[in-house]
Design an enzyme around this catalytic site. Sequence first.
Site, PDB file in Angstrom:
ATOM      1  N   THR A   1       0.852  -1.175   0.000  1.00 28.71           N
ATOM      2  CA  THR A   1       0.000   0.000   0.000  1.00 28.71           C
ATOM      3  C   THR A   1       0.891   1.229   0.000  1.00 28.71           C
ATOM      4  O   THR A   1       1.860   1.297   0.752  1.00 28.71           O
ATOM      5  CB  THR A   1      -0.909   0.018   1.246  1.00 28.71           C
ATOM      6  OG1 THR A   1      -1.709  -1.147   1.239  1.00 28.71           O
ATOM      7  CG2 THR A   1      -1.795   1.250   1.277  1.00 28.71           C
TER       8      THR A   1
ATOM      9  N   GLY B   1      -5.262  -0.170   8.632  1.00 21.63           N
ATOM     10  CA  GLY B   1      -6.373   0.632   8.145  1.00 21.63           C
ATOM     11  C   GLY B   1      -7.569   0.690   9.071  1.00 21.63           C
ATOM     12  O   GLY B   1      -8.256   1.705   9.164  1.00 21.63           O
TER      13      GLY B   1
END
Length: 166
Positions: free
Chosen positions: A12, A66
């Site tokens: 990511t 996240g």
Amino acid sequence: YAERGIPWTHGTINMNAVNAAGDVSSCTTTSGISWKVPGRVGDSPIIGAGEYTDNTVGAAGSTGRGESNIMVCGAFLAVEYMRQGLDPQSALIKVMERVIEHTEPRLLDDRGRPRFDLSFYALAKDGRYAGATAYEGGRFAVCDEKGPRLEDSGFLFKRSERPSRE
């Protein structure tokens, strides 16, 4: 899994930019980690959590856990702190503190420090930028008139204070 011939992937990223016309943009890729839980939605596709841009202020994004970022809409919050006058690093440190305040006890050690890390990145419209993490050792890439390079992220705690993952 690499030892079994199965590639382990992750990656990511968040990228924030100010173009020559002074417009701000940002993107955050969605996870990419191999074998993630089916149906899991990370923060990347949630505008305001994994990425947020306001062309009058700047942009911010994150990588890492996240689920913890979603709870505070971290990217939006970083941009809002910059709107209120904080520099990018101060804004990101405040966001990290907020993440920790909203972290469930099972993910904190006995001193209230997270058993995970999360990296935040911010860029103000005037070109000031920063990265911040809970624990020392984070780095982020920058490319400007000085050329491409890695810089150290701001942090809340020394690496030696990081709890084990139990």
